[in-house]
Design an enzyme around this catalytic site. Structure first.
Site, PDB file in Angstrom:
ATOM      1  N   HIS A  17       0.850  -1.202   0.000  1.00  0.00           N
ATOM      2  CA  HIS A  17       0.000   0.000   0.000  1.00  0.00           C
ATOM      3  C   HIS A  17       0.880   1.244   0.000  1.00  0.00           C
ATOM      4  O   HIS A  17       1.303   1.721   1.054  1.00  0.00           O
ATOM      5  CB  HIS A  17      -0.933  -0.025   1.219  1.00  0.00           C
ATOM      6  CG  HIS A  17      -1.954   1.062   1.228  1.00  0.00           C
ATOM      7  ND1 HIS A  17      -3.175   0.939   1.859  1.00  0.00           N
ATOM      8  CD2 HIS A  17      -1.959   2.308   0.668  1.00  0.00           C
ATOM      9  CE1 HIS A  17      -3.865   2.048   1.701  1.00  0.00           C
ATOM     10  NE2 HIS A  17      -3.146   2.905   0.989  1.00  0.00           N
ATOM     11  N   HIS A  19       1.362   4.882  -2.463  1.00  0.00           N
ATOM     12  CA  HIS A  19       1.006   5.721  -3.613  1.00  0.00           C
ATOM     13  C   HIS A  19       2.277   6.393  -4.116  1.00  0.00           C
ATOM     14  O   HIS A  19       2.910   7.157  -3.370  1.00  0.00           O
ATOM     15  CB  HIS A  19      -0.006   6.790  -3.207  1.00  0.00           C
ATOM     16  CG  HIS A  19      -1.274   6.218  -2.640  1.00  0.00           C
ATOM     17  ND1 HIS A  19      -2.412   6.034  -3.388  1.00  0.00           N
ATOM     18  CD2 HIS A  19      -1.572   5.768  -1.389  1.00  0.00           C
ATOM     19  CE1 HIS A  19      -3.356   5.502  -2.627  1.00  0.00           C
ATOM     20  NE2 HIS A  19      -2.874   5.330  -1.405  1.00  0.00           N
ATOM     21  N   HIS A 197      -9.550   0.984  -1.633  1.00  0.00           N
ATOM     22  CA  HIS A 197      -9.514   1.635  -0.327  1.00  0.00           C
ATOM     23  C   HIS A 197     -10.946   1.573   0.220  1.00  0.00           C
ATOM     24  O   HIS A 197     -11.895   1.987  -0.465  1.00  0.00           O
ATOM     25  CB  HIS A 197      -9.113   3.102  -0.465  1.00  0.00           C
ATOM     26  CG  HIS A 197      -7.650   3.339  -0.669  1.00  0.00           C
ATOM     27  ND1 HIS A 197      -6.937   2.780  -1.694  1.00  0.00           N
ATOM     28  CD2 HIS A 197      -6.768   4.105   0.043  1.00  0.00           C
ATOM     29  CE1 HIS A 197      -5.682   3.191  -1.616  1.00  0.00           C
ATOM     30  NE2 HIS A 197      -5.541   3.992  -0.572  1.00  0.00           N
ATOM     31  N   GLU A 200     -11.422   3.312   5.559  1.00  0.00           N
ATOM     32  CA  GLU A 200     -10.366   4.197   6.086  1.00  0.00           C
ATOM     33  C   GLU A 200     -11.086   5.268   6.905  1.00  0.00           C
ATOM     34  O   GLU A 200     -10.989   5.307   8.117  1.00  0.00           O
ATOM     35  CB  GLU A 200      -9.559   4.798   4.930  1.00  0.00           C
ATOM     36  CG  GLU A 200      -8.467   5.786   5.383  1.00  0.00           C
ATOM     37  CD  GLU A 200      -7.761   6.493   4.209  1.00  0.00           C
ATOM     38  OE1 GLU A 200      -8.279   6.454   3.071  1.00  0.00           O
ATOM     39  OE2 GLU A 200      -6.701   7.108   4.455  1.00  0.00           O
ATOM     40  N   ASP A 278       1.715   4.106   2.751  1.00  0.00           N
ATOM     41  CA  ASP A 278       0.702   4.983   2.147  1.00  0.00           C
ATOM     42  C   ASP A 278       1.375   6.149   1.394  1.00  0.00           C
ATOM     43  O   ASP A 278       1.612   6.043   0.204  1.00  0.00           O
ATOM     44  CB  ASP A 278      -0.282   5.486   3.218  1.00  0.00           C
ATOM     45  CG  ASP A 278      -1.676   5.761   2.667  1.00  0.00           C
ATOM     46  OD1 ASP A 278      -1.910   5.508   1.470  1.00  0.00           O
ATOM     47  OD2 ASP A 278      -2.549   6.218   3.446  1.00  0.00           O
ATOM     48  N   ASP A 279       1.651   7.257   2.095  1.00  0.00           N
ATOM     49  CA  ASP A 279       2.253   8.447   1.478  1.00  0.00           C
ATOM     50  C   ASP A 279       3.363   8.947   2.413  1.00  0.00           C
ATOM     51  O   ASP A 279       3.170   9.927   3.142  1.00  0.00           O
ATOM     52  CB  ASP A 279       1.178   9.520   1.294  1.00  0.00           C
ATOM     53  CG  ASP A 279      -0.016   8.992   0.516  1.00  0.00           C
ATOM     54  OD1 ASP A 279       0.083   8.841  -0.708  1.00  0.00           O
ATOM     55  OD2 ASP A 279      -1.047   8.688   1.160  1.00  0.00           O
TER      56      ASP A 279
HETATM   57  N1  ADE Z   1      -4.526   8.722  -2.059  1.00  0.00           N
HETATM   58  C1  ADE Z   1      -3.318   8.830  -1.499  1.00  0.00           C
HETATM   59  N2  ADE Z   1      -3.355   8.471  -0.216  1.00  0.00           N
HETATM   60  C2  ADE Z   1      -4.645   8.125   0.046  1.00  0.00           C
HETATM   61  C3  ADE Z   1      -5.321   7.657   1.198  1.00  0.00           C
HETATM   62  N3  ADE Z   1      -4.716   7.472   2.365  1.00  0.00           N
HETATM   63  N4  ADE Z   1      -6.645   7.414   1.098  1.00  0.00           N
HETATM   64  C4  ADE Z   1      -7.288   7.603  -0.066  1.00  0.00           C
HETATM   65  N5  ADE Z   1      -6.684   8.033  -1.167  1.00  0.00           N
HETATM   66  C5  ADE Z   1      -5.371   8.288  -1.124  1.00  0.00           C
HETATM   67 ZN    ZN Z   2      -3.767   4.749   0.322  1.00  0.00          ZN
END
Ligand code: ADE
Ligand code: ZN
Length: 339
Positions: A17, A19, A197, A200, A278-279
């Site tokens: 996971h 991006h 997703h 969340e 994630d990011d």
């Molecule tokens: N795009 C990038 N990070 C995300 C996240 N945590 N939830 C949904 N879309 C995303």
């Molecule tokens: Zn994500």
């Protein structure tokens, strides 16, 4: 570093996971803005980093989409992906299944080919340089219309041999999986898997929709399943992977602190959970930092850390023999370290 953190670092791991646009470090945002003569709202990288204070998913996405605006040519996507893969290798990651958001770029007149050429070029380089294997997953942006997703699917189709699955991301609340049932039926018809997703910020019902209507084989985040005990049981029984991102959940205020994260509870309930980045620059750490912070905050034991590593391969899109090979490697490492 204590021995559990050393074990986390040493174990072979997969990242499920992540991006790619979310790996854009502020310094790279500024370097690419300079290269393209683009104006930014922030005076420097430090000021941009200081702005990474989010109250929810949307407040993050606003900044994330703006940052992605500096990615313009093949080389930008290639260097972005390479920088991530170099870090992944240092964290002991041997297999990656990253996401990218085609619509973020096609909306700015950048073709899918430009994006894919850059990303796949870097993935192939890393395969040679580091021995990292990969599967690539484009995602539809759920805040946009079904029509936009259908158009994007047509643009993705010529490259479908490079993809293993298609995902669903962006603003979850008010954008249920059911909105995209028709486009994901086309994705499945083309022989690709579906991930989404769900759960969340959105309710557990969205996880059920993703499973039942989209036939998702893996749920990204999925942490709100804990509000539906029958769903947790079903996820555990069917070993449906949940790719959780603990630091992301805290930074986006899903939980007040990491100590409240359900990772350990879900592991103990037999759910196939993984812990991912994630990011990473936006949320304060790459995959290994997610693991080591969870070890401390949740008092994970060696058995949990080993299970996270096994789940990361079990939940991947590697072939069954490849999965068995990596799970065997994890077991060997664990035995060597006495875990
Ligand atoms: N795009 C990038 N990070 C995300 C996240 N945590 N939830 C949904 N879309 C995303
Ligand atoms: Zn994500």
């Amino acid at each position: 570093m204590n021995t559990l953190e050393q074990l986390a670092a040493a174990l072979p791991k997969a990242e499920l996971h992540l991006h790619l646009e979310g790996t854009l470090e502020p310094e790279m945002v500024f370097a690419l803005a300079k290269k393209h003569g683009a104006k930014l709202k922030f005076p420097d990288a430090e000021a941009l980093r200081r702005a990474y204070q989010f109250k929810d998913l949307q407040s993050f996405l606003d900044l994330y989409y703006e940052g992605a605006g500096v990615l313009r040519d093949v080389e930008d996507f290639r260097s972005l992906t390479s920088a991530y893969l170099d870090k992944a290798r240092r964290d002991g990651i041997w297999h990656v299944e990253p996401f990218f958001d085609p619509q973020t770029h096609t909306a700015r007149g950048i073709s899918v080919k430009t994006v894919v050429d850059g990303i796949v070029g870097a993935l192939r380089d890393a395969e040679k340089k580091h021995g990292i294997t990969w599967r690539l997953i484009p995602c539809f942006l759920r805040h946009l219309s079904e029509e936009d997703a259908l158009k994007t699917w047509e643009e993705l189709k010529p490259f479908r041999n490079l993809f293993t699955a298609v995902g669903l991301d962006s603003s979850e609340k008010g954008n249920p999986p059911s909105k995209f049932a028709r486009v994901f039926a086309k994705v499945r018809e083309a022989g690709l898997k579906v991930v989404a997703h769900a759960g969340e910020e959105g309710p557990p019902a969205y996880i059920r929709e993703a499973l039942d209507l989209l036939q998702a084989v893996r749920i990204d985040h999925g942490v709100r399943c804990t509000e539906d005990p029958a769903l947790v049981k079903e996820l555990a029984k069917k070993r449906i992977p949940l790719t959780t991102c603990p630091l992301s959940n805290v930074r986006l205020c899903v939980y007040k602190k990491l100590e409240e994260h359900p990772l350990k509870k879900l592991l103990d309930a037999g759910v196939s959970v993984t812990a991912n980045a994630d990011d990473p620059p936006y949320f304060g750490g790459y995959l290994l930092k997610n693991w080591t912070d969870c070890i401390r905050a949740l008092s994970l034991e060696a058995k949990h850390v080993v299970q996270l590593a096994k789940n990361s391969f079990e939940g991947s899109f590697l072939s069954e023999p490849e999965k068995r090979k990596w799970i065997g490697e994890v077991e060997k490492f664990a035995a060597k370290s006495g875990a």
